[in-house]
Scaffold this motif. Structure first.
Motif, PDB file in Angstrom:
ATOM      1  N   THR A 307     -40.524   2.391 -26.210  1.00  0.00           N
ATOM      2  CA  THR A 307     -41.635   2.481 -25.264  1.00  0.00           C
ATOM      3  C   THR A 307     -42.183   3.900 -25.193  1.00  0.00           C
ATOM      4  OG1 THR A 307     -40.571   0.777 -23.933  1.00  0.00           O
ATOM      5  CG2 THR A 307     -42.351   2.013 -22.892  1.00  0.00           C
ATOM      6  N   PHE A 308     -41.283   4.865 -25.073  1.00  0.00           N
ATOM      7  CA  PHE A 308     -41.756   6.230 -24.811  1.00  0.00           C
ATOM      8  C   PHE A 308     -41.894   7.087 -26.064  1.00  0.00           C
ATOM      9  CE2 PHE A 308     -39.922   4.912 -20.692  1.00  0.00           C
ATOM     10  CZ  PHE A 308     -41.096   4.915 -19.967  1.00  0.00           C
ATOM     11  N   GLN A 379     -42.840  10.690 -24.860  1.00  0.00           N
ATOM     12  CA  GLN A 379     -43.188  10.967 -23.469  1.00  0.00           C
ATOM     13  C   GLN A 379     -41.898  11.092 -22.661  1.00  0.00           C
ATOM     14  OE1 GLN A 379     -45.448   7.444 -22.861  1.00  0.00           O
ATOM     15  NE2 GLN A 379     -47.266   8.241 -23.905  1.00  0.00           N
ATOM     16  N   THR A 381     -40.504  10.795 -19.774  1.00  0.00           N
ATOM     17  CA  THR A 381     -40.293  10.277 -18.428  1.00  0.00           C
ATOM     18  C   THR A 381     -38.815  10.381 -18.092  1.00  0.00           C
ATOM     19  OG1 THR A 381     -39.907   8.105 -19.335  1.00  0.00           O
ATOM     20  CG2 THR A 381     -42.166   8.598 -18.684  1.00  0.00           C
ATOM     21  N   TYR A 441     -36.522   2.936 -15.505  1.00  0.00           N
ATOM     22  CA  TYR A 441     -37.516   2.204 -16.282  1.00  0.00           C
ATOM     23  C   TYR A 441     -37.988   0.962 -15.534  1.00  0.00           C
ATOM     24  CZ  TYR A 441     -39.408  -0.144 -20.482  1.00  0.00           C
ATOM     25  OH  TYR A 441     -40.204  -0.766 -21.405  1.00  0.00           O
ATOM     26  N   HIS A 450     -42.478   2.817  -7.579  1.00  0.00           N
ATOM     27  CA  HIS A 450     -41.851   3.722  -8.543  1.00  0.00           C
ATOM     28  C   HIS A 450     -40.786   4.571  -7.886  1.00  0.00           C
ATOM     29  CE1 HIS A 450     -44.143   3.157 -12.192  1.00  0.00           C
ATOM     30  NE2 HIS A 450     -45.231   3.021 -11.469  1.00  0.00           N
ATOM     31  N   GLU A 453     -40.451  10.600  -9.838  1.00  0.00           N
ATOM     32  CA  GLU A 453     -40.150  11.163 -11.156  1.00  0.00           C
ATOM     33  C   GLU A 453     -39.584  12.578 -11.065  1.00  0.00           C
ATOM     34  OE1 GLU A 453     -40.815  10.300 -14.817  1.00  0.00           O
ATOM     35  OE2 GLU A 453     -40.109   8.488 -13.826  1.00  0.00           O
ATOM     36  N   TRP A 538     -45.815   1.491 -17.867  1.00  0.00           N
ATOM     37  CA  TRP A 538     -45.411   2.248 -19.059  1.00  0.00           C
ATOM     38  C   TRP A 538     -46.208   1.822 -20.279  1.00  0.00           C
ATOM     39  CZ3 TRP A 538     -43.087   5.501 -16.280  1.00  0.00           C
ATOM     40  CH2 TRP A 538     -42.094   5.174 -15.340  1.00  0.00           C
ATOM     41  N   TRP A 545     -43.565  -7.046 -18.619  1.00  0.00           N
ATOM     42  CA  TRP A 545     -44.696  -6.228 -18.189  1.00  0.00           C
ATOM     43  C   TRP A 545     -45.986  -7.041 -18.110  1.00  0.00           C
ATOM     44  CZ3 TRP A 545     -42.586  -2.372 -16.010  1.00  0.00           C
ATOM     45  CH2 TRP A 545     -41.380  -1.855 -16.521  1.00  0.00           C
TER      46      TRP A 545
END
Lengths: 592, 261, 260
Positions: A307-308, A379, A381, A441, A450, A453, A538, A545
Motif C-alpha cells: 500500500t505505502f 510513504q 505513515t 492501518y 483515524h 499520526e 490510504w 476499502w
C-alpha cells in the motif's frame, strides 16, 4: 464497485437488542473488536509483569510498598521473592503468547477483515465464532484468577514442564491451585482456538467472492488461512496434553511422572510416566504456535508495504507459497526445542536440518519485502513505519535462529538469554510490530476515525529503538552464559560482569513500556475524538476499502462484490489513479 | 532518511556488540569446546553478513525510494529468476553452514565412550547437586529411594548392604582430572534440571526417570561454577556447585582427602 | 461511533470485572487466618494447685556415628564452621541423655481452653543449620524465622495437617512470620538449597511441652491436677507414651528410655 446480488446461506439480520449487538454478538466485526480489546487488556497486564521482572533482575531486593500490599505472600514487605519473580515470569509468558500474540492478529484482525477482504457478509459459523470468543474470555478470567489464589500464580514457566508442574505444592509455591487454574485456562483456550480455526478455514474455502481465486487473495488472508490450519492441527495436541496433565494432578495417573521420585524428602506415589512425553506434545504445538503468532503479521506487513510503497507485492506467488511452506515445515521442527532434553541424539540432527529448511522460506519473504520496497514510492505513515520495523526485527530475530538450530552450538546457548533475545525479537516484538502496523492501518476502518499520526510516530520511534536496546544485548548475555529464568544474578560469580548489561536492558524496558501509554492514550482519544475517516484513506486496492468506515452489519448491504484482479495493483501504467481496486472491472481503474 | 540512519546505526551497534566481544564466552576448557566455538564464529560471520546486508538494504530502500514530487513507482510483480536465485542461494549457504557442524554434535553425543573414561554420576535435586564417585572398585552401588535421608548424610539413598556401595563417595562438589575422558551419568531425584558448565561447553538436562550419559575431556585446570540451566523451582537461580579440573596427581589426592569420614 | 464506545466500555469493564471479581472470589482466606477452633469457648484451667511433670529421656543403645555433612557447594556455610560438621539427627549427651526429644501432654487437657501467647517462637538459620533443631509452638502462635546467614535459604515446612508453604529468605533477610492453626506432631522443616538443613516443629494446642536439652532433661510446669498421657517423640527413634496422674501441687517424675 461492481456487485452481485447474493443469496448467501450465512446471511443473518442485524440484531436489535444491545446484548445481542455488543456482548453476545455473532457479527464477525464485533467479535473481532472484542478479541482485540481482550488482547489489549492482556498486553497491558503482560507489559506490567515484564516491568516487575526487569526490576527484579536488575535490582533484586528493591522495596516497593504497593507490591507488599497487593501480594503479601509473594512480596512480603514489598520485596519480591524469587518465587514471586517466577510467578510473574510464567504469567508474562502465558498471557503474552496465548492471550496477546494468538488472539490479536488472528481473533482480532482476522475476524474483522477476513470476511470483508474475501467479500463475505460474515464468518461461515457466526455462533461458533461468538462461542470461540467467550470461551477465550473465560480462559482469560481463569488464568487471571491464578494471581489471587492461595500460593499465587504457578512458577513453572509458560512451558509448564512436568514433573515440576505435575507434583503440586510440594515442588513449590503456586504449583497447587495456581497451576491447576493455568492448565484449565490453557485447555479452554485450546477449545476456543479450535472453534476459531474451523471457522476461518471454512470461510476462506467456501465464501470467497466471485472471481476471487486463491491466487488473488490478499496476503493477509493467506496468513490467516494458514494460521487457522496450524491452529487446527496444533491446539488439539496441546489440549490433550493439558487433559493428561490435569489427570496426573487430580486423578493420580502417571502420564508425565516417572516412578521413584523423592521431592523434599517425600516419596512421590507415581510410576511409569515420562517427562519427555509432555515436552514432545507441548512443542508439537509450541513450534507451530510461533508461526500462529507471526504469519498473520507477515500477511499484514506485505499488505501494508504494498500500500505505502505504491507497488504490487514483489513475488506474490513466492510469498503465498512461502507462507504455506513455513506452515507445513513448522510441524516437523519441534525437536529443536529438545536437543538437550535427553531424547535420542540422532533425532537432533534430523530436527536440525528441518529447522534449517524453515530459514529458506523466511529468507524468501525478506527478499520479497525488500523487492516490494525497491523502486517504490514510499510513504512513511505510522503503519508503514511499523511494517518496516517488522521487517528489520524479523531479520534480526531470524538470523539468530541459525545458531539455535545447530545442536552443537545449542549445547552452549540452550536456555540462555540468547534464546530469550531470539524469540522475543521474532515472535515477541516482530509480531507485536505486525499488530501495531495493522492497528495504525485498519483503525480507521474499524472505528471510522483515524489514530493520531504524530503521536503514532512518537510511539514508533521510542518503541523501535527501545526494543532493540532491550533485546539485542540479550544475545550477549547469552554468550556470556546467563541462564534464563534466573530470578536474580546474585548467586554466581560468572554472572557479575553481566549485571550492568541487565540494568541497561531494564532501563530501556521501563522507557519502552512507558511509551506504550502514548499508544493507549492515542487509541482511546482517537476512538472518540480522532479525525473522521473516509472510505479509502490510504487509496488501497483490497475490498475492505470499498465499504464504509465502519462497515454496516452485513458488510456489503446485500450487494456482494465481484473480483476482477489480484490484490495489489498499485501504480498500474495507464490507470487513472495509482491504484486499481480488486473490484474494478476496468483495468484503468474507473469504478463506473 | 531518519529511519534509514536509525536502522544503520542499530546495525552498527549490534555488530560492534558482537565484534567487540565485551560480553563474551569464557576461555574454553574442553577438547570439543574449540570446535564448538569455531562453529559459533562461522555462524556469526554468515548470519552477520546476512543481517548487515538485509538491514543496510532495508535502510537504503527506504531512503532511496522515499515518496517525492514526480516520482513514479516501478510497476512489477517480481522476477522468477530472482526468486530462483535467492532460494537456491540461501538453501546452499544455510545448509553448507549447518551440515558440517553436525559432526561436532556427533563427536559429543554419538561417539563411543572411551574404555578408560572416568565415570561420575550427577544427581540433581531441588536445589543441590550430588556428585557420586564409584570408589576404588569402579562400580556404583545400589540406590534405594526409601533410604534417602538428606539430613542424615545419605542424599542418594545409598544402600550400604550392597558391597559396591560401601566405597561410593557422594559429594556436593566435583573434581575431575585434566586430560582424561570423563563420562557423566545424569539423573534427577525430583524435577528436571540441567547440568551446565560454561567453560567446558557442556550442558545437558537431568530428566527424572532417565539416566543420561555425556562425555568430555577437560583441557585446562581451574575451578568452574556448575549452574542449573532448566527451571526447577523457586531457588533455581541459586542451584550452584563447583567443578575443579586438577592434574592427575592432585585429583588422586583430592579423592583421598574427600573419602575421609 | 456509538458502537465503538459501547464495545470499548463493555469489553474493558467485562474483562476487569471477570479478572478482579473472579480472582477475589477464588481467593480463599489463607489457612493462617482461618477462624480459630472453638477452643476459646472453653474455660482456662485453674492453676492454683498446679503441679508439674519432669524427668529425663535417655538412650540405651550403641551411640550411632553421625554422618559428615558436606557444605562445600556453599562457601558461605563452610566459612561458618571450623572442622567437620556432623548431622544432628541423633545427639546423645552424657549418661546416654537423648537430646532434642519433644515431650508433650498428648491428652488430658481437652476440657480446657488456652490463650495464644503473644510472643513469637523463633527459629534461626545460623551456619546453615536450624537453631533450635526441635521446637514446640502453640497453635496460632507466631513462628518467627530468622536468617542470620549471609546466604539465601528457603523455608519449607512439610506438614500433613496444616497448609504447606515454601518461601525464600534472603541473606540476613527480614524475618518470616507465620503460624500453624492446627495441632501437628511433628512438622519437618527443610531448606532445599542446603538439603541437610532440617528442623522439627511440634504444634500443640496448649503450652505443656518441652524439648530435652544436653542433659536429656525436660520439665513441664504449671500443669493442673489430672490424668495425662505424656508422649516423647524423637525424629529417629519414634514415640513413647506414659500415663501419669498429677495430684494437687505434685511434682511428678517421668522418664523415657529409647533403645534405637
Amino acid at each position: 464497485m461492481a456487485e452481485e446480488v447474493q443469496t448467501h446461506a450465512a446471511h443473518h439480520e442485524a440484531p436489535s437488542g444491545w446484548v445481542r449487538k455488543y456482548v453476545f454478538s455473532t457479527d464477525h466485526k464485533v467479535i473481532g473488536i472484542q478479541y482485540y480489546m481482550l488482547a489489549l487488556f492482556s498486553v497491558l497486564v503482560g507489559v506490567g509483569l515484564s516491568v516487575l521482572i526487569r526490576l527484579n533482575l536488575a535490582w533484586p531486593g528493591t522495596e516497593i510498598s504497593i507490591l507488599g500490599t497487593l501480594f503479601p505472600e509473594g512480596a512480603p514487605g514489598g520485596i519480591m521473592t524469587p518465587e514471586f519473580y517466577l510467578a510473574m515470569l510464567t504469567m508474562h509468558g502465558t498471557i503474552m503468547v496465548f492471550f496477546v500474540l494468538t488472539t490479536a492478529p488472528q481473533g482480532g484482525f482476522g475476524n474483522y477483515f477476513l470476511p470483508i477482504q474475501i467479500g463475505a457478509d460474515d464468518m461461515a459459523f457466526p455462533i461458533l465464532n461468538m462461542l470461540s470468543f467467550w470461551v477465550t474470555f473465560l480462559a482469560l478470567a481463569v488464568i487471571m484468577a491464578a494471581f489471587f489464589v492461595e500460593g499465587g500464580a504457578p512458577i513453572s514457566g509458560w512451558t509448564a514442564y512436568p514433573p515440576l508442574s505435575a507434583l503440586g505444592e510440594i515442588a513449590g509455591p503456586g504449583l497447587g491451585t495456581g497451576q491447576s487454574l493455568w492448565v484449565v485456562s490453557i485447555a479452554l483456550f485450546c477449545v476456543a482456538s479450535l472453534l476459531g480455526a474451523l471457522n476461518f478455514i471454512t470461510t476462506t474455502i467456501d465464501m470467497r467472492a466471485k472471481g476471487l481465486t486463491m491466487m488473488r487473495l490478499p496476503l493477509t488472508v493467506w496468513g490467516w488461512f494458514v494460521t487457522a490450519i496450524l491452529g487446527l492441527l496444533a491446539f488439539g495436541v496441546l489440549l490433550s496434553a493439558g487433559v493428561l496433565l490435569l489427570l496426573d494432578r487430580w486423578a493420580g495417573t502417571s502420564f508425565f511422572i516417572p516412578g521413584g521420585l523423592v521431592v523434599s524428602d517425600q516419596a512421590i506415589d507415581h510410576t511409569g510416566g515420562s517427562p519427555l512425553l509432555w515436552q514432545h506434545l507441548f512443542w508439537f504445538f509450541g513450534h507451530p504456535e510461533v508461526y500462529i503468532a507471526i504469519l498473520p503479521g507477515m500477511g499484514a506487513v506485505s499488505h501494508i508495504l504494498a500500500t505505502f510503497a505504491r507497488k504490487p507485492v514483489f513475488g506474490y506467488n513466492a510469498m503465498a507459497f512461502a507462507i504455506i511452506a513455513i506452515g507445513a515445515v513448522s510441524f516437523i521442527v519441534w525437536g529443536h526445542h529438545m536437543f538437550l532434553s535427553g531424547m535420542s541424539p540422532y533425532t537432533a540432527i534430523v530436527f536440525s536440518l528441518t529447522t534449517t529448511a524453515v530459514a529458506v522460506p523466511s529468507a524468501i519473504k525478506t527478499f520479497n519485502w525488500l523487492g516490494t520496497l525497491w523502486g517504490g514510492r514510499i510513504q512513511l505513515t505510522t503503519a508503514m513505519l511499523y511494517a518496516l520495523g517488522f521487517v528489520s526485527l524479523f531479520v534480526s530475530g531470524g538470523v539468530t535462529g541459525l545458531f539455535l538450530n545447530q545442536p552443537a552450538v545449542d549445547v552452549y546457548l540452550h536456555d540462555t538469554y540468547f534464546v530469550v533475545g531470539h524469540f522475543h525479537m521474532i515472535m515477541g516484538v516482530a509480531a507485536i510490530f505486525g499488530i501495531f502496523a495493522a492497528t495504525y492501518y485498519w483503525f480507521s476502518k474499524m472505528f471510522g476515525r483515524h489514530l493520531n499520526e504524530f503521536w503514532g510516530k512518537v510511539h514508533f520511534w521510542i518503541t523501535f529503538v527501545g526494543v532493540y536496546c532491550i533485546f539485542m544485548p540479550m544475545h550477549n548475555l547469552g554468550i556470556g552464559g546467563q541462564p534464563r529464568r534466573y530470578a536474580e544474578l546474585t548467586a554466581f560469580d560468572f554472572l557479575q560482569p553481566l549485571v550492568s548489561l541487565q540494568q541497561f536492558i531494564s532501563i530501556a524496558a521501563f522507557i519502552t513500556a512507558a511509551a506504550q501509554i502514548i499508544f493507549v492514550a492515542n487509541f482511546v482519544y482517537s476512538l472518540f475524538k480522532g479525525r473522521v475517516a473516509e472510505m479509502n484513506p490510504w487509496r488501497a486496492t483490497t475490498i475492505e476499502w470499498e465499504v464504509p468506515s465502519p462497515p454496516p452489519h452485513d458488510n456489503f448491504g446485500g450487494k456482494f462484490p465481484v473480483v476482477y484482479r489480484g490484490p495489489y495493483e498499485y501504480s498500474v501504467p495507464g490507470a487513472e489513479e495509482d491504484f486499481v481496486p480488486q473490484t474494478a472491472p476496468d483495468a484503468r481503474g474507473s469504478t463506473g | 532518511m531518519i529511519l534509514a540512519v536509525t536502522i544503520w546505526l542499530i546495525t552498527i551497534v549490534s555488530t560492534v556488540l558482537m565484534v567487540g566481544k565485551y560480553w563474551w564466552f569464557p576461555e574454553v576448557a574442553s577438547a570439543h569446546g574449540g570446535d564448538l566455538d569455531r562453529q559459533f564464529m562461522l555462524t556469526l560471520v554468515v548470519t552477520g553478513v546476512v543481517f548487515i546486508l538485509a538491514q543496510v538494504g532495508l535502510g537504503y530502500a527506504v531512503a532511496r525510494y522515499r515518496d517525492g514530487a514526480g516520482k513514479v513507482a516501478n510497476y512489477t510483480h517480481g522476477s522468477e529468476k530472482l526468486e530462483v536465485i535467492w532460494t537456491v542461494a540461501t538453501t546452499v549457504v544455510f545448509f553448507a553452514m549447518v551440515i558440517p557442524g553436525q559432526s561436532i554434535w556427533a563427536d559429543l553425543y554419538l561417539a563411543e565412550t572411551p574404555e578408560d573414561a572416568l565415570r561420575i554420576e550427577v544427581t540433581g535435586q531441588q536445589f543441590a547437586w550430588n556428585i557420586r564417585y564409584p570408589g576404588p572398585d569402579g562400580e556404583f552401588g545400589r540406590l534405594a529411594p526409601d533410604l534417602i535421608d538428606d539430613e542424615g548424610g545419605n542424599p542418594l539413598g545409598l544402600d550400604l548392604s550392597d558391597t559396591a556401595a560401601q566405597d561410593d563417595l557422594v559429594l556436593p562438589i566435583m573434581a575431575i582430572p585434566l586430560g582424561k575422558p570423563i563420562e557423566l551419568l545424569l539423573r534427577s531425584k525430583d524435577v528436571t534440571h540441567a547440568f551446565s558448565v560454561r567453560e567446558l561447553r557442556v550442558k545437558q538436562d537431568l530428566v527424572p526417570g532417565l539416566l543420561i550419559p555425556i562425555q568430555f575431556t577437560a583441557t585446562r585446570t581451574g575451578r568452574f561454577e556448575i549452574a542449573c540451566a532448566e527451571l526447577c523451582g523457586l531457588q533455581h537461580y541459586n542451584m550452584r556447585s563447583f567443578l575443579e579440573v586438577l592434574s592427575e596427581a592432585d585429583f588422586a589426592q583430592w579423592l583421598k582427602d574427600q573419602a575421609e569420614e | 461511533m456509538e458502537r465503538a464506545k459501547f464495545i470499548f466500555a463493555l469489553v474493558m469493564a467485562g474483562v476487569l470485572v471477570a479478572s478482579c471479581g473472579g480472582g477475589g472470589g477464588d481467593a480463599e482466606p489463607a489457612a493462617d487466618e482461618a477462624p480459630a477452633p472453638a477452643a476459646d469457648a472453653k474455660p482456662a484451667p485453674d492453676l492454683s494447685q498446679a503441679g508439674s511433670v519432669a524427668g529425663k529421656v535417655s538412650f540405651g543403645g550403641t551411640t550411632p556415628k553421625n554422618a559428615r555433612i558436606r557444605m562445600d557447594a556453599d562457601p558461605v556455610c563452610v566459612k561458618e564452621h571450623s572442622g567437620i560438621v556432623r548431622s544432628q539427627d541423633v545427639l546423645i549427651g552424657d549418661d546416654g541423655a537423648l537430646i532434642n526429644t519433644f515431650v508433650w501432654v498428648k491428652s488430658g487437657l481437652e476440657q480446657y481452653g488456652f490463650d495464644t501467647p503473644a510472643e513469637p517462637v523463633t527459629l534461626d538459620q545460623k551456619g546453615c543449620i536450624y537453631t533450635p533443631h526441635v521446637l514446640g509452638i502453640q497453635t496460632r502462635q507466631k513462628l518467627q524465622v530468622l536468617n542470620s546467614d549471609g546466604t539465601t535459604h528457603n523455608v519449607h515446612p512439610l506438614p500433613r495437617n496444616n497448609r504447606e508453604w515454601n518461601q525464600s529468605q534472603r541473606a540476613k533477610g527480614k524475618p518470616l512470620v507465620r503460624s500453624f492453626p492446627r495441632a501437628e506432631i511433628m512438622i519437618p522443616v527443610k531448606c532445599n538449597v542446603h538439603p541437610w538443613m532440617k528442623a522439627y516443629i511440634g504444634v500443640v494446642p496448649h503450652p505443656y511441652y518441652a524439648v530435652t536439652g544436653t542433659d536429656g532433661a525436660f520439665s513441664i510446669e504449671n500443669l493442673p491436677p489430672g490424668d495425662y498421657v505424656i508422649e516423647a517423640w524423637h525424629e529417629k527413634f519414634g514415640v513413647q507414651e506414659q500415663q501419669v496422674t498429677v495430684q494437687a501441687s505434685e511434682a511428678k517424675e517421668v522418664s523415657f528410655e529409647f533403645s534405637g
